[in-house]
Enzyme design. Structure first.
Site, PDB file in Angstrom:
ATOM      1  CB  CYS A 157      -0.932  -0.008   1.204  1.00 37.49           C
ATOM      2  SG  CYS A 157      -0.106  -0.442   2.748  1.00 37.49           S
ATOM      3  CG  HIS A 250      -0.565   4.573   3.447  1.00 37.43           C
ATOM      4  ND1 HIS A 250      -1.112   4.538   4.714  1.00 37.43           N
ATOM      5  CD2 HIS A 250      -0.134   3.307   3.183  1.00 37.43           C
ATOM      6  CE1 HIS A 250      -1.019   3.300   5.201  1.00 37.43           C
ATOM      7  NE2 HIS A 250      -0.434   2.535   4.293  1.00 37.43           N
TER       8      HIS A 250
HETATM    9  N1  LIG Z   1      -4.309  -3.381   6.247  1.00 37.94           N
HETATM   10  C1  LIG Z   1      -3.775  -2.869   5.126  1.00 37.94           C
HETATM   11  O1  LIG Z   1      -3.929  -1.673   4.817  1.00 37.94           O
HETATM   12  C2  LIG Z   1      -3.010  -3.736   4.176  1.00 37.94           C
HETATM   13  C3  LIG Z   1      -2.587  -3.165   3.002  1.00 37.94           C
HETATM   14  C4  LIG Z   1      -1.926  -3.959   2.065  1.00 37.94           C
HETATM   15  C5  LIG Z   1      -1.684  -5.278   2.347  1.00 37.94           C
HETATM   16  N2  LIG Z   1      -2.085  -5.827   3.524  1.00 37.94           N
HETATM   17  C6  LIG Z   1      -1.790  -7.240   3.729  1.00 37.94           C
HETATM   18  O2  LIG Z   1      -3.002  -7.981   3.762  1.00 37.94           O
HETATM   19  C7  LIG Z   1      -2.864  -9.098   4.633  1.00 37.94           C
HETATM   20  C8  LIG Z   1      -3.948  -9.046   5.689  1.00 37.94           C
HETATM   21  O3  LIG Z   1      -3.800  -7.835   6.413  1.00 37.94           O
HETATM   22  P1  LIG Z   1      -4.921  -7.347   7.441  1.00 37.94           P
HETATM   23  O4  LIG Z   1      -4.525  -5.979   7.841  1.00 37.94           O
HETATM   24  O5  LIG Z   1      -6.265  -7.603   6.868  1.00 37.94           O
HETATM   25  O6  LIG Z   1      -4.661  -8.373   8.671  1.00 37.94           O
HETATM   26  P2  LIG Z   1      -5.610  -8.695   9.922  1.00 37.94           P
HETATM   27  O7  LIG Z   1      -6.613  -7.642  10.103  1.00 37.94           O
HETATM   28  O8  LIG Z   1      -4.689  -9.021  11.037  1.00 37.94           O
HETATM   29  O9  LIG Z   1      -6.393 -10.046   9.445  1.00 37.94           O
HETATM   30  C9  LIG Z   1      -5.736 -11.238   9.338  1.00 37.94           C
HETATM   31  C10 LIG Z   1      -6.611 -12.339   8.741  1.00 37.94           C
HETATM   32  O10 LIG Z   1      -5.775 -13.491   8.584  1.00 37.94           O
HETATM   33  C11 LIG Z   1      -6.421 -14.597   9.213  1.00 37.94           C
HETATM   34  N3  LIG Z   1      -5.421 -15.510   9.742  1.00 37.94           N
HETATM   35  C12 LIG Z   1      -4.535 -15.302  10.731  1.00 37.94           C
HETATM   36  N4  LIG Z   1      -3.795 -16.411  10.941  1.00 37.94           N
HETATM   37  C13 LIG Z   1      -4.237 -17.339  10.064  1.00 37.94           C
HETATM   38  C14 LIG Z   1      -3.908 -18.697   9.806  1.00 37.94           C
HETATM   39  N5  LIG Z   1      -2.927 -19.328  10.472  1.00 37.94           N
HETATM   40  N6  LIG Z   1      -4.561 -19.337   8.816  1.00 37.94           N
HETATM   41  C15 LIG Z   1      -5.539 -18.724   8.125  1.00 37.94           C
HETATM   42  N7  LIG Z   1      -5.928 -17.455   8.330  1.00 37.94           N
HETATM   43  C16 LIG Z   1      -5.274 -16.770   9.288  1.00 37.94           C
HETATM   44  C17 LIG Z   1      -7.273 -14.006  10.329  1.00 37.94           C
HETATM   45  O11 LIG Z   1      -8.286 -14.943  10.677  1.00 37.94           O
HETATM   46  P3  LIG Z   1      -8.854 -15.052  12.180  1.00 37.94           P
HETATM   47  O12 LIG Z   1      -9.729 -13.858  12.399  1.00 37.94           O
HETATM   48  O13 LIG Z   1      -9.613 -16.333  12.161  1.00 37.94           O
HETATM   49  O14 LIG Z   1      -7.675 -15.069  13.084  1.00 37.94           O
HETATM   50  C18 LIG Z   1      -7.791 -12.763   9.613  1.00 37.94           C
HETATM   51  O15 LIG Z   1      -8.886 -13.095   8.778  1.00 37.94           O
HETATM   52  C19 LIG Z   1      -1.441  -9.026   5.212  1.00 37.94           C
HETATM   53  O16 LIG Z   1      -0.588  -9.815   4.422  1.00 37.94           O
HETATM   54  C20 LIG Z   1      -1.105  -7.552   5.058  1.00 37.94           C
HETATM   55  O17 LIG Z   1       0.284  -7.351   4.961  1.00 37.94           O
HETATM   56  C21 LIG Z   1      -2.765  -5.092   4.458  1.00 37.94           C
END
Ligand SMILES: NC(=O)c1ccc[n+]([C@@H]2O[C@H](COP(=O)([O-])OP(=O)(O)OC[C@H]3O[C@@H](n4cnc5c(N)ncnc54)[C@H](OP(=O)(O)O)[C@@H]3O)[C@@H](O)[C@H]2O)c1
Length: 358
Positions: A157, A250
């Site tokens: 991002c 951002h």
């Molecule tokens: N937030 C942003 O702005 C952004 C921007 C670009 C990229 N990203 C990328 O997108 C991805 C997700 O980010 P996020 O911010 O959405 O994270 P998040 O809010 O922490 O959500 C994580 C997700 O992953 C699941 N998860 C965790 N451990 C797992 C496992 N062992 N097996 C299967 N599922 C699992 C969680 O499920 P449970 O609820 O069941 O634990 C939840 O659905 C990351 O790689 C991050 O770097 C995020």
């Protein structure tokens, strides 16, 4: 049109929640599978998400009664979906293995994760910029031994404000870029409730972000050679990434030096005329205008401008000459929309219209 069945993996996360909203009543896609960790698997989505729904728009009704499946239940996902949006918080090696397992099960993966971003036959797509990189998919399928399954990723991002602003200027030979990003807390999956230490504070460190911010643009600007994406070797990019107390958006402060310095009028015209396949095909989440220049001296502002074109547009302002570099300006994009979920959805829409989800 023949709609495709989408699985949202990581459906309970910050990006997953955005995906569920963006995919509500989508003209090309129906969400047929929600997946997350073993903690959520087997529960109704409304129970699994509980009080973790973080967005101001409520959880869409269609998702509430769906039963969440485990992300590694590949047979179930394969039986019920044509492709996967993947946004999970897991160790990199596990994400890489999971995404490859989906592809090998002949699912197409549109990923928000970083694990496969620098793999040379995995396209890292900003739909308006490097659609041509999709040509490496055939080479990737050969490597994975698949007939249909492959992985496409979107970049970090942090780069999605300044790379769109710099891309239409590449013809002037950009020599060097210095960029400082001021990044929202949703980029860390946080809200002010879950990240109280950011209130009245600025944190000058985001693990791994500066490396991504310097390296990923060069892949986006690279060329396809023999089934591989060869990164561009210039410009030189130096980045500093800072976490600031805003919820979403951002903002980047950019300094740029050219080999053939354009005029301010030429730069404004390049931004004004920047359009590509998403605009030409009027994809459902394509902003009517990719880059919008705002004249007021105190814009873009994160809170005022992040939602332009549903959070899918990029705003630029404060363009002026610089006495160390040639020019400086400020640009902004919404990190969980254009920079994450929205970027993934737009990529999937492009794949759909190009026949690459068939
Ligand atoms: N937030 C942003 O702005 C952004 C921007 C670009 C990229 N990203 C990328 O997108 C991805 C997700 O980010 P996020 O911010 O959405 O994270 P998040 O809010 O922490 O959500 C994580 C997700 O992953 C699941 N998860 C965790 N451990 C797992 C496992 N062992 N097996 C299967 N599922 C699992 C969680 O499920 P449970 O609820 O069941 O634990 C939840 O659905 C990351 O790689 C991050 O770097 C995020």
């Amino acid at each position: 049109m023949n709609k495709k069945r989408a699985a949202v993996v990581g459906a309970t996360g910050m990006v997953g929640q955005r995906l569920l909203l963006l995919l509500q009543n989508h003209p090309y896609f129906d969400v047929t599978v929600l997946a997350a960790s073993a903690n959520s698997a087997g529960k109704k989505y409304s129970d699994a998400i509980g009080s973790r729904w973080k967005l101001s728009i409520p959880c869409p009704d269609y998702a509430k009664d769906m039963t969440v499946v485990a992300a590694d239940d590949i047979d179930c996902i394969k039986a019920n979906a044509d492709f996967v949006f993947c946004a999970v918080d897991m160790p990199k090696a596990e994400v890489k293995a999971l995404e490859e397992a989906y592809a090998k099960a002949e699912l197409i993966v549109v990923s928000n994760n970083s694990a496969n971003r620098l793999v040379e036959d995995v396209p890292m797509i900003i739909p308006e910029i490097n659609e041509s990189h999709l040509s490496v998919i055939e080479a990737q399928k050969k490597r994975l031994g698949t007939k249909r399954g492959y992985i496409v990723v979107k970049p970090n991002c942090s780069i999605q404000s300044y790379v769109p602003a710099l891309t239409p200027l590449l013809g002037y030979g950009i020599e060097s870029i210095s960029v400082t990003t001021m990044q929202a807390i949703s980029g860390a999956g946080k809200t002010f409730d879950s990240f109280p230490e950011i209130i009245d504070n600025v944190i000058p460190y985001i693990g791994g972000e500066e490396e991504k911010s310097e390296v990923e643009p060069l892949k986006v600007w690279g060329n396809v050679v023999d089934g591989k994406i060869v990164p561009a070797t210039e410009p030189i990019i130096t980045a500093q990434c800072i976490r600031v107390p805003v919820s979403d958006g951002h903002l980047a402060s950019v300094f740029v030096k050219f080999k053939n310095k354009p005029t301010i009028e030429q730069m404004l015209e390049a931004w004004d005329k920047f359009e590509a396949t998403p605009q030409k095909l009027a994809l459902p989440h394509a902003p009517a205008k990719f880059v919008t220049y705002i004249d007021e001296p105190n814009r873009p502002q994160t809170k005022l401008d992040r939602d332009i074109y549903g959070g899918m547009g990029v705003t630029v302002g404060r363009l002026r000459p610089d006495h160390l570099f040639d020019y400086k300006f400020v640009c902004l994009s919404h990190n969980t929309l254009r920079g994450a979920a929205g970027g993934g959805v737009l990529t999937a829409e492009l794949l759909y219209r190009l026949g690459l989800l068939d």
